[in-house]
Design a protein around this motif. Structure first.
Motif, PDB file in Angstrom:
ATOM      1  N   GLY A 288       1.133  -1.224   0.001  1.00  0.00           N
ATOM      2  CA  GLY A 288      -0.081   0.213  -0.203  1.00  0.00           C
ATOM      3  C   GLY A 288       0.747   0.871   0.126  1.00  0.00           C
ATOM      4  O   GLY A 288       0.779   2.777   1.129  1.00  0.00           O
ATOM      5  N   LEU A 289       1.811   0.860  -0.378  1.00  0.00           N
ATOM      6  CA  LEU A 289       2.305   2.374  -0.666  1.00  0.00           C
ATOM      7  C   LEU A 289       2.168   3.376  -1.479  1.00  0.00           C
ATOM      8  O   LEU A 289       1.745   3.772  -2.077  1.00  0.00           O
ATOM      9  CB  LEU A 289       4.038   1.865  -1.896  1.00  0.00           C
ATOM     10  CG  LEU A 289       5.204   3.542  -1.660  1.00  0.00           C
ATOM     11  CD1 LEU A 289       5.905   3.065  -0.412  1.00  0.00           C
ATOM     12  CD2 LEU A 289       6.270   3.226  -3.063  1.00  0.00           C
ATOM     13  N   ARG A 290       1.437   4.553  -0.209  1.00  0.00           N
ATOM     14  CA  ARG A 290       1.419   5.876  -1.062  1.00  0.00           C
ATOM     15  C   ARG A 290       2.360   7.180  -1.703  1.00  0.00           C
ATOM     16  O   ARG A 290       3.396   7.908  -0.393  1.00  0.00           O
ATOM     17  CB  ARG A 290       0.706   6.706  -0.389  1.00  0.00           C
ATOM     18  CG  ARG A 290       0.069   5.771   0.201  1.00  0.00           C
ATOM     19  CD  ARG A 290      -1.424   5.758   1.314  1.00  0.00           C
ATOM     20  NE  ARG A 290      -0.435   5.711   3.031  1.00  0.00           N
ATOM     21  CZ  ARG A 290      -0.427   5.033   3.376  1.00  0.00           C
ATOM     22  NH1 ARG A 290      -0.738   3.773   3.355  1.00  0.00           N
ATOM     23  NH2 ARG A 290       0.003   4.854   4.777  1.00  0.00           N
ATOM     24  N   ALA A 291       1.908   7.915  -1.924  1.00  0.00           N
ATOM     25  CA  ALA A 291       3.176   9.159  -2.260  1.00  0.00           C
ATOM     26  C   ALA A 291       3.563   9.741  -1.450  1.00  0.00           C
ATOM     27  O   ALA A 291       2.583   9.711   0.109  1.00  0.00           O
ATOM     28  CB  ALA A 291       2.095  10.643  -2.954  1.00  0.00           C
ATOM     29  N   GLY A 292       4.637  10.671  -1.544  1.00  0.00           N
ATOM     30  CA  GLY A 292       5.310  10.889   0.544  1.00  0.00           C
ATOM     31  C   GLY A 292       5.742  10.301   1.404  1.00  0.00           C
ATOM     32  O   GLY A 292       6.216  10.333   1.888  1.00  0.00           O
ATOM     33  N   GLU A 293       5.358   8.528   0.931  1.00  0.00           N
ATOM     34  CA  GLU A 293       6.371   7.959   1.790  1.00  0.00           C
ATOM     35  C   GLU A 293       7.323   7.757   1.899  1.00  0.00           C
ATOM     36  O   GLU A 293       7.805   7.713   0.239  1.00  0.00           O
ATOM     37  CB  GLU A 293       5.100   6.139   1.855  1.00  0.00           C
ATOM     38  CG  GLU A 293       4.232   6.738   2.841  1.00  0.00           C
ATOM     39  CD  GLU A 293       3.771   5.614   3.276  1.00  0.00           C
ATOM     40  OE1 GLU A 293       2.848   4.965   4.348  1.00  0.00           O
ATOM     41  OE2 GLU A 293       3.018   4.462   1.938  1.00  0.00           O
ATOM     42  N   SER A 294       8.168   6.972   2.683  1.00  0.00           N
ATOM     43  CA  SER A 294       9.606   7.069   1.899  1.00  0.00           C
ATOM     44  C   SER A 294       9.492   4.837   2.155  1.00  0.00           C
ATOM     45  O   SER A 294       8.657   4.311   2.304  1.00  0.00           O
ATOM     46  CB  SER A 294      11.168   6.702   3.261  1.00  0.00           C
ATOM     47  OG  SER A 294      10.440   6.393   4.418  1.00  0.00           O
ATOM     48  N   LEU A 295      10.793   4.705   1.034  1.00  0.00           N
ATOM     49  CA  LEU A 295      10.815   3.665   0.478  1.00  0.00           C
ATOM     50  C   LEU A 295      12.411   3.423   0.368  1.00  0.00           C
ATOM     51  O   LEU A 295      13.118   4.468  -0.131  1.00  0.00           O
ATOM     52  CB  LEU A 295      10.249   3.298  -0.873  1.00  0.00           C
ATOM     53  CG  LEU A 295      10.463   2.067  -0.868  1.00  0.00           C
ATOM     54  CD1 LEU A 295       9.914   0.448  -0.898  1.00  0.00           C
ATOM     55  CD2 LEU A 295      10.036   2.245  -2.810  1.00  0.00           C
ATOM     56  N   LEU A 296      12.575   2.210   0.345  1.00  0.00           N
ATOM     57  CA  LEU A 296      13.872   1.344   1.087  1.00  0.00           C
ATOM     58  C   LEU A 296      14.301   0.049   0.225  1.00  0.00           C
ATOM     59  O   LEU A 296      13.335  -1.221   0.824  1.00  0.00           O
ATOM     60  CB  LEU A 296      14.382   0.955   2.119  1.00  0.00           C
ATOM     61  CG  LEU A 296      16.086   0.087   1.867  1.00  0.00           C
ATOM     62  CD1 LEU A 296      16.798   1.557   1.832  1.00  0.00           C
ATOM     63  CD2 LEU A 296      16.749  -0.446   3.762  1.00  0.00           C
ATOM     64  N   ILE A 297      14.961  -0.558  -1.006  1.00  0.00           N
ATOM     65  CA  ILE A 297      14.786  -1.501  -1.708  1.00  0.00           C
ATOM     66  C   ILE A 297      16.588  -1.529  -1.785  1.00  0.00           C
ATOM     67  O   ILE A 297      16.899  -1.438  -2.103  1.00  0.00           O
ATOM     68  CB  ILE A 297      14.103  -1.001  -3.503  1.00  0.00           C
ATOM     69  CG1 ILE A 297      13.122  -0.066  -3.881  1.00  0.00           C
ATOM     70  CG2 ILE A 297      14.630  -1.956  -4.370  1.00  0.00           C
ATOM     71  CD1 ILE A 297      12.797   0.183  -5.600  1.00  0.00           C
ATOM     72  N   ILE A 298      15.851  -3.471  -1.238  1.00  0.00           N
ATOM     73  CA  ILE A 298      16.843  -3.912  -1.270  1.00  0.00           C
ATOM     74  C   ILE A 298      17.822  -4.868  -2.792  1.00  0.00           C
ATOM     75  O   ILE A 298      16.410  -4.790  -2.978  1.00  0.00           O
ATOM     76  CB  ILE A 298      16.547  -5.272  -0.517  1.00  0.00           C
ATOM     77  CG1 ILE A 298      16.015  -4.529   0.587  1.00  0.00           C
ATOM     78  CG2 ILE A 298      18.675  -6.190   0.191  1.00  0.00           C
ATOM     79  CD1 ILE A 298      17.398  -3.448   2.156  1.00  0.00           C
ATOM     80  N   GLY A 299      18.886  -4.059  -2.390  1.00  0.00           N
ATOM     81  CA  GLY A 299      19.655  -4.966  -3.845  1.00  0.00           C
ATOM     82  C   GLY A 299      19.718  -4.380  -5.180  1.00  0.00           C
ATOM     83  O   GLY A 299      18.753  -4.861  -6.547  1.00  0.00           O
ATOM     84  N   ALA A 300      20.268  -3.170  -5.021  1.00  0.00           N
ATOM     85  CA  ALA A 300      20.026  -1.852  -6.507  1.00  0.00           C
ATOM     86  C   ALA A 300      20.973  -2.992  -7.484  1.00  0.00           C
ATOM     87  O   ALA A 300      21.605  -3.690  -7.553  1.00  0.00           O
ATOM     88  CB  ALA A 300      20.817  -1.248  -6.339  1.00  0.00           C
ATOM     89  N   GLY A 301      20.096  -2.558  -8.797  1.00  0.00           N
ATOM     90  CA  GLY A 301      20.282  -3.147 -10.185  1.00  0.00           C
ATOM     91  C   GLY A 301      19.865  -4.938 -10.771  1.00  0.00           C
ATOM     92  O   GLY A 301      19.718  -5.442 -11.765  1.00  0.00           O
ATOM     93  N   GLY A 302      18.973  -5.588 -10.027  1.00  0.00           N
ATOM     94  CA  GLY A 302      18.168  -6.905  -9.825  1.00  0.00           C
ATOM     95  C   GLY A 302      16.746  -6.009 -10.777  1.00  0.00           C
ATOM     96  O   GLY A 302      16.397  -5.346 -10.883  1.00  0.00           O
ATOM     97  N   GLY A 303      16.384  -6.716 -11.946  1.00  0.00           N
ATOM     98  CA  GLY A 303      15.075  -6.271 -12.305  1.00  0.00           C
ATOM     99  C   GLY A 303      14.456  -6.168 -11.742  1.00  0.00           C
ATOM    100  O   GLY A 303      13.351  -5.092 -12.360  1.00  0.00           O
ATOM    101  N   VAL A 304      13.890  -6.996 -10.165  1.00  0.00           N
ATOM    102  CA  VAL A 304      12.681  -6.182  -9.447  1.00  0.00           C
ATOM    103  C   VAL A 304      13.136  -4.983  -9.054  1.00  0.00           C
ATOM    104  O   VAL A 304      12.208  -3.836  -8.759  1.00  0.00           O
ATOM    105  CB  VAL A 304      12.112  -7.154  -8.529  1.00  0.00           C
ATOM    106  CG1 VAL A 304      11.109  -6.486  -7.868  1.00  0.00           C
ATOM    107  CG2 VAL A 304      11.254  -8.501  -8.920  1.00  0.00           C
ATOM    108  N   SER A 305      14.002  -5.081  -8.100  1.00  0.00           N
ATOM    109  CA  SER A 305      14.397  -3.963  -7.842  1.00  0.00           C
ATOM    110  C   SER A 305      14.416  -2.274  -8.264  1.00  0.00           C
ATOM    111  O   SER A 305      13.844  -1.515  -8.093  1.00  0.00           O
ATOM    112  CB  SER A 305      15.911  -3.752  -6.968  1.00  0.00           C
ATOM    113  OG  SER A 305      15.710  -5.281  -6.337  1.00  0.00           O
TER     114      SER A 305
END
Length: 325
Positions: free
Chosen positions: A146-163
């Motif tokens: 349920g990610l919303r505008a203005g929220e903070s997100l951390l993505i693990i593993g930059a460079g992968g297809g999903v990331s």
């Protein structure tokens, strides 16, 4: 037609260009002439025998091409037989290329419900690279977290297809995103694609380091973990934050401090590739015009599928690898 056929499980050398006959589509299915087919780590697992595919077999989940019955340019949702529920797939769910012949071919048969118009402005390679990582990322970030505008997100593993796709979708949603990565090159690629910053996850202290980059240093609203580091990922969440997990290529088992988990009021959300409803949501978000196409790292002729798999397994790419018949 030309197709990549494996007659045994094993290393990339089992992927052999072969002349095969295309079966007639079953009722409710259509034939698509493939213009591009993108690689996914899932294809490597199929090749290794993880999903016990019938042999001989043509792998490949992602593809884009032209409907032979109408001439429409389409991309293919590789989620087959999802079922009636939206909260989880049904017992008959499978991914295209598991048991059903996949997209490493000049033609493929797929259910009509698994087709969507090729997005305007996308190349064939970009369109082929979108469905699996796109619908997986959309389900993880939107349907589940349920990610919303203005929220903070951390993505693990930059460079992968999903990331990489998740970073693009988060930008379209209006979230503020940081990443972790295994190299400075991958962090630089993520920053160029819109990430506010990031840290290397090669040190055990990375959760605390990246948490300092979150709003007020309190932790992130959502952490997306597609690699299996979620015992560490929880340490980067704010109290009451949501952790979405969907992969295990780095680790398949974790140990959690139960007291820290429930006192932190965390939500742990498992997810997989999405179904037709998630696919529609993804396409609507893309149609709004704020989502960048998937980056393409390399393109190979269909006949060089084995070499493309070797490059995928080397793990050094930022972006997708694509086969072109």
């Amino acid at each position: 037609m030309k197709a990549i056929v494996m007659s045994e499980f094993g290393d990339p050398g089992v992927l052999v260009p072969t002349d095969v006959d295309l079966a007639d589509p079953r009722p409710g299915w259509v034939t698509v002439e493939i213009r591009a087919a993108a690689l996914n780590w899932h294809d490597v697992l199929v090749r290794r025998g993880r999903y016990a595919s019938p042999l001989p077999h043509t792998p490949g989940a992602d593809g884009a091409g032209v409907r032979t019955d109408t001439g429409e340019e389409v991309l293919i949702l590789p989620s087959l037989f999802w079922g009636d529920r939206t909260d989880a797939p049904g017992a008959g769910f499978q991914i295209l290329g598991d048991s059903t012949p996949g997209t490493y071919a000049q033609y493929v048969n797929v259910p009509e419900e698994c087709l969507a118009p090729k997005p305007a402005g996308y190349s064939w390679e970009q369109a082929a690279a979108l469905p699996l990582v796109g619908v997986t990322s959309f389900r993880a970030l939107v349907t589940r977290a349920g990610l919303r505008a203005g929220e903070s997100l951390l993505i693990i593993g930059a460079g992968g297809g999903v990331s990489t796709m998740a970073l693009s979708l988060a930008g379209g949603i209006g979230a503020h995103t940081h990443v972790t990565g295994s190299s400075e090159e991958k962090l630089a690629g993520a920053r160029a694609a819109g990430a506010a910053g990031g840290v290397l996850h090669t040190r055990d202290s990375w959760p605390e380091e990246v948490k300092e980059l979150s709003p007020g240093g309190k932790g992130f609203d959502v952490v997306l973990d597609p690699v299996g580091l979620w015992d560490h990922s929880l340490r980067a969440l704010r109290p009451g934050g949501r952790l979405v997990v969907l992969g295990a290529n780095v680790a398949e088992h974790v140990t959690l401090d139960v007291r820290k988990y429930f006192f932190g009021q965390f939500s742990l959300l498992g997810t997989t590739m999405g179904g037709p409803e998630d696919f529609r949501g993804l396409m609507n978000l893309i149609a709004a015009g704020d989502v960048a196409p998937p980056p393409i790292a390399a393109t190979y002729p269909l006949s060089d599928a084995a070499e493309a798999h070797r490059r995928l397994e080397s793990g050094g790419e930022y972006g997708k690898i694509v086969l072109v018949p």
